[in-house]
Design a protein around this motif. Structure first.
Motif, PDB file in Angstrom:
ATOM      1  N   PRO A 155       0.825  -1.222   0.000  1.00 50.91           N
ATOM      2  CA  PRO A 155       0.000   0.000   0.000  1.00 50.91           C
ATOM      3  C   PRO A 155       0.854   1.264   0.000  1.00 50.91           C
ATOM      4  CG  PRO A 155      -0.790  -1.556   1.650  1.00 50.91           C
ATOM      5  CD  PRO A 155       0.529  -2.074   1.149  1.00 50.91           C
ATOM      6  N   THR A 156       2.009   1.204   0.663  1.00 43.55           N
ATOM      7  CA  THR A 156       2.959   2.329   0.692  1.00 43.55           C
ATOM      8  C   THR A 156       4.364   1.781   0.541  1.00 43.55           C
ATOM      9  OG1 THR A 156       3.182   2.223   3.108  1.00 43.55           O
ATOM     10  CG2 THR A 156       1.477   3.697   2.215  1.00 43.55           C
ATOM     11  N   GLY A 157       5.235   2.530  -0.109  1.00 41.31           N
ATOM     12  CA  GLY A 157       6.617   2.088  -0.243  1.00 41.31           C
ATOM     13  C   GLY A 157       6.733   0.795  -1.020  1.00 41.31           C
ATOM     14  N   SER A 158       7.570  -0.107  -0.511  1.00 40.36           N
ATOM     15  CA  SER A 158       7.838  -1.381  -1.175  1.00 40.36           C
ATOM     16  C   SER A 158       7.536  -2.542  -0.244  1.00 40.36           C
ATOM     17  CB  SER A 158       9.306  -1.454  -1.607  1.00 40.36           C
ATOM     18  OG  SER A 158       9.633  -0.425  -2.519  1.00 40.36           O
ATOM     19  N   ALA A 159       7.078  -3.638  -0.839  1.00 41.65           N
ATOM     20  CA  ALA A 159       6.831  -4.864  -0.081  1.00 41.65           C
ATOM     21  C   ALA A 159       8.125  -5.648   0.056  1.00 41.65           C
ATOM     22  CB  ALA A 159       5.773  -5.708  -0.770  1.00 41.65           C
ATOM     23  N   ILE A 160       8.160  -6.532   1.042  1.00 40.86           N
ATOM     24  CA  ILE A 160       9.325  -7.377   1.272  1.00 40.86           C
ATOM     25  C   ILE A 160       8.835  -8.778   1.593  1.00 40.86           C
ATOM     26  CG2 ILE A 160       9.443  -6.777   3.727  1.00 40.86           C
ATOM     27  CD1 ILE A 160      12.486  -6.944   3.527  1.00 40.86           C
ATOM     28  N   ASN A 161       9.561  -9.793   1.097  1.00 37.92           N
ATOM     29  CA  ASN A 161       9.163 -11.166   1.341  1.00 37.92           C
ATOM     30  C   ASN A 161       9.208 -11.510   2.829  1.00 37.92           C
ATOM     31  OD1 ASN A 161       8.387 -12.292  -1.101  1.00 37.92           O
ATOM     32  ND2 ASN A 161      10.463 -12.883  -1.672  1.00 37.92           N
ATOM     33  N   ALA A 162       8.341 -12.440   3.201  1.00 41.49           N
ATOM     34  CA  ALA A 162       8.390 -13.003   4.549  1.00 41.49           C
ATOM     35  C   ALA A 162       9.542 -13.997   4.630  1.00 41.49           C
ATOM     36  CB  ALA A 162       7.070 -13.683   4.873  1.00 41.49           C
ATOM     37  N   SER A 163       9.850 -14.423   5.828  1.00 42.73           N
ATOM     38  CA  SER A 163      10.873 -15.452   6.002  1.00 42.73           C
ATOM     39  C   SER A 163      10.343 -16.542   6.919  1.00 42.73           C
ATOM     40  CB  SER A 163      12.158 -14.861   6.581  1.00 42.73           C
ATOM     41  OG  SER A 163      11.936 -14.275   7.853  1.00 42.73           O
ATOM     42  N   TYR A 164      10.719 -17.776   6.591  1.00 47.77           N
ATOM     43  CA  TYR A 164      10.265 -18.929   7.359  1.00 47.77           C
ATOM     44  C   TYR A 164      11.144 -19.109   8.586  1.00 47.77           C
ATOM     45  CZ  TYR A 164       8.734 -23.694   8.342  1.00 47.77           C
ATOM     46  OH  TYR A 164       8.228 -24.818   8.940  1.00 47.77           O
ATOM     47  N   LEU A 165      10.517 -19.413   9.737  1.00 44.65           N
ATOM     48  CA  LEU A 165      11.245 -19.633  10.982  1.00 44.65           C
ATOM     49  C   LEU A 165      11.065 -21.071  11.439  1.00 44.65           C
ATOM     50  CD1 LEU A 165      10.176 -16.438  12.968  1.00 44.65           C
ATOM     51  CD2 LEU A 165      12.229 -16.742  11.561  1.00 44.65           C
ATOM     52  N   ASP A 166      12.081 -21.625  12.072  1.00 47.62           N
ATOM     53  CA  ASP A 166      11.902 -22.920  12.728  1.00 47.62           C
ATOM     54  C   ASP A 166      10.787 -22.794  13.751  1.00 47.62           C
ATOM     55  OD1 ASP A 166      13.943 -24.073  11.296  1.00 47.62           O
ATOM     56  OD2 ASP A 166      15.471 -23.655  12.809  1.00 47.62           O
ATOM     57  N   ALA A 167       9.853 -23.723  13.712  1.00 43.68           N
ATOM     58  CA  ALA A 167       8.659 -23.619  14.547  1.00 43.68           C
ATOM     59  C   ALA A 167       9.007 -23.773  16.022  1.00 43.68           C
ATOM     60  CB  ALA A 167       7.639 -24.668  14.148  1.00 43.68           C
ATOM     61  N   PRO A 168       8.726 -22.745  16.844  1.00 40.31           N
ATOM     62  CA  PRO A 168       8.935 -22.883  18.291  1.00 40.31           C
ATOM     63  C   PRO A 168       7.938 -23.868  18.893  1.00 40.31           C
ATOM     64  CG  PRO A 168       8.655 -20.572  17.620  1.00 40.31           C
ATOM     65  CD  PRO A 168       8.230 -21.424  16.476  1.00 40.31           C
ATOM     66  N   ALA A 169       8.171 -24.252  20.122  1.00 38.29           N
ATOM     67  CA  ALA A 169       7.267 -25.161  20.823  1.00 38.29           C
ATOM     68  C   ALA A 169       5.853 -24.597  20.822  1.00 38.29           C
ATOM     69  CB  ALA A 169       7.754 -25.383  22.252  1.00 38.29           C
ATOM     70  N   GLY A 170       4.888 -25.455  20.535  1.00 39.19           N
ATOM     71  CA  GLY A 170       3.489 -25.051  20.572  1.00 39.19           C
ATOM     72  C   GLY A 170       2.975 -24.455  19.276  1.00 39.19           C
ATOM     73  N   THR A 171       3.826 -24.418  18.223  1.00 44.67           N
ATOM     74  CA  THR A 171       3.401 -23.889  16.936  1.00 44.67           C
ATOM     75  C   THR A 171       3.484 -24.984  15.886  1.00 44.67           C
ATOM     76  OG1 THR A 171       5.591 -23.181  16.230  1.00 44.67           O
ATOM     77  CG2 THR A 171       4.324 -21.637  17.578  1.00 44.67           C
ATOM     78  N   CYS A 172       2.917 -24.685  14.712  1.00 42.99           N
ATOM     79  CA  CYS A 172       3.030 -25.607  13.579  1.00 42.99           C
ATOM     80  C   CYS A 172       4.167 -25.136  12.685  1.00 42.99           C
ATOM     81  CB  CYS A 172       1.703 -25.646  12.824  1.00 42.99           C
ATOM     82  SG  CYS A 172       0.369 -26.419  13.758  1.00 42.99           S
ATOM     83  N   GLY A 173       3.876 -24.190  11.825  1.00 45.85           N
ATOM     84  CA  GLY A 173       4.906 -23.491  11.069  1.00 45.85           C
ATOM     85  C   GLY A 173       4.777 -22.018  11.386  1.00 45.85           C
ATOM     86  N   VAL A 174       5.857 -21.276  11.243  1.00 45.39           N
ATOM     87  CA  VAL A 174       5.835 -19.855  11.595  1.00 45.39           C
ATOM     88  C   VAL A 174       6.488 -19.053  10.474  1.00 45.39           C
ATOM     89  CG1 VAL A 174       6.701 -18.098  13.187  1.00 45.39           C
ATOM     90  CG2 VAL A 174       5.828 -20.262  14.081  1.00 45.39           C
ATOM     91  N   MET A 175       5.824 -17.967  10.076  1.00 44.23           N
ATOM     92  CA  MET A 175       6.391 -17.031   9.127  1.00 44.23           C
ATOM     93  C   MET A 175       6.642 -15.700   9.822  1.00 44.23           C
ATOM     94  SD  MET A 175       6.628 -18.790   6.345  1.00 44.23           S
ATOM     95  CE  MET A 175       7.092 -17.513   5.185  1.00 44.23           C
ATOM     96  N   GLN A 176       7.768 -15.090   9.496  1.00 44.79           N
ATOM     97  CA  GLN A 176       8.097 -13.756   9.980  1.00 44.79           C
ATOM     98  C   GLN A 176       7.586 -12.748   8.945  1.00 44.79           C
ATOM     99  OE1 GLN A 176      11.980 -11.686  11.905  1.00 44.79           O
ATOM    100  NE2 GLN A 176      12.355 -12.662   9.921  1.00 44.79           N
ATOM    101  N   ILE A 177       6.635 -11.912   9.358  1.00 44.73           N
ATOM    102  CA  ILE A 177       6.025 -10.934   8.462  1.00 44.73           C
ATOM    103  C   ILE A 177       6.759  -9.616   8.621  1.00 44.73           C
ATOM    104  CG2 ILE A 177       3.860  -9.853   7.774  1.00 44.73           C
ATOM    105  CD1 ILE A 177       4.023 -12.965   7.531  1.00 44.73           C
ATOM    106  N   LEU A 178       7.276  -9.090   7.515  1.00 42.51           N
ATOM    107  CA  LEU A 178       8.212  -7.980   7.555  1.00 42.51           C
ATOM    108  C   LEU A 178       7.725  -6.769   6.780  1.00 42.51           C
ATOM    109  CD1 LEU A 178      11.360 -10.134   6.828  1.00 42.51           C
ATOM    110  CD2 LEU A 178      11.064  -8.785   8.907  1.00 42.51           C
TER     111      LEU A 178
END
Length: 230
Positions: free
Chosen positions: A45-68
């Motif tokens: 919507p403003t500026g430039s978009a940037i890709n997310a990055s995949y993180l090793d899933a911490p305890a209690g999660t399934c998969g986790v993405m870092q939204i940037l």
């Protein structure tokens, strides 16, 4: 003996009755502006978009993405289902999103349903929106939001942001014209004003106000919505 596990697709919809959509971000696709099992599409919507990055899933999660959000001072990234729309917010609709707050200065993030993916749903944003918003320009609280346009919104306080504990933010529509907001299953309040009519994009996003990357982590996104085919 072997057991074959067949995982259902992101959209498990009976299109004459309902939309049932989910992503647990186990699939680490984050290339070419696409992300996750559901192939979320990136836009800015403003500026430039940037890709997310995949993180090793911490305890209690399934998969986790870092939204940037990028670091140019006004960058934003919205992830949405590009060609999938929710026609309206009917009785029985429900949204559940599990996230962890990370950045707590010079940023805002939002998740839910919006009439336009190209407008950040801040107070002055001229866009319909139903979901959750965190804006450090206001305070450190997450808000449940129903919004019909610029300065036409109703807010429900949904506790302070946490950078250490995962929380599930939920909304549902128990009756026509009413949206309830929950954190980890505990109701925080109800909105019966400024209820948007749709149609909606399914999305989440983040925007930076400073020349530094801003982020949050997402573990799951689930939406159930009945359809009116009459």
């Amino acid at each position: 003996m072997s057991i074959q596990v067949i995982k259902p697709g992101a959209f498990r919809s009976h299109l004459s009755r309902q939309i049932a959509f989910s992503d647990d971000f186990i699939t680490a696709n984050n290339s070419s502006g696409r992300m996750g099992e559901a192939a979320w599409n990136a836009s800015a919507p403003t500026g430039s978009a940037i890709n997310a990055s995949y993180l090793d899933a911490p305890a209690g999660t399934c998969g986790v993405m870092q939204i940037l959000a990028g670091n140019a001072g006004n960058d934003s990234t919205v992830w949405s289902q590009w060609s999938a729309h929710l026609p309206s917010l009917l009785v029985g609709s429900r949204l559940d999103v599990r996230i962890l707050g990370v950045s707590t200065t010079d940023c805002r993030w939002w998740l839910g349903l919006a009439g336009d993916r190209g407008i950040v749903p801040v107070t002055a944003g001229g866009v319909e929106f139903a979901g959750f918003r965190y804006d450090t320009a206001i305070d450190q609280n997450v808000r449940g939001v129903t919004k019909t346009g610029a300065a036409a919104e109703t807010l429900v306080t949904c506790d302070a942001i946490s950078t250490t504990n995962w929380h599930t933010y939920s909304l549902d529509v128990p009756t026509a014209g009413t949206v309830r907001f929950f954190v980890d299953g505990t109701q925080k309040g109800t909105s019966s004003t400024n209820i948007p009519s749709g149609p909606f994009h399914i999305l989440f996003g983040i925007q930076a106000d400073a020349a530094a990357h801003k982020r949050f982590y997402i573990d799951s996104f689930e939406l159930y919505a009945p359809l009116d085919r009459s």
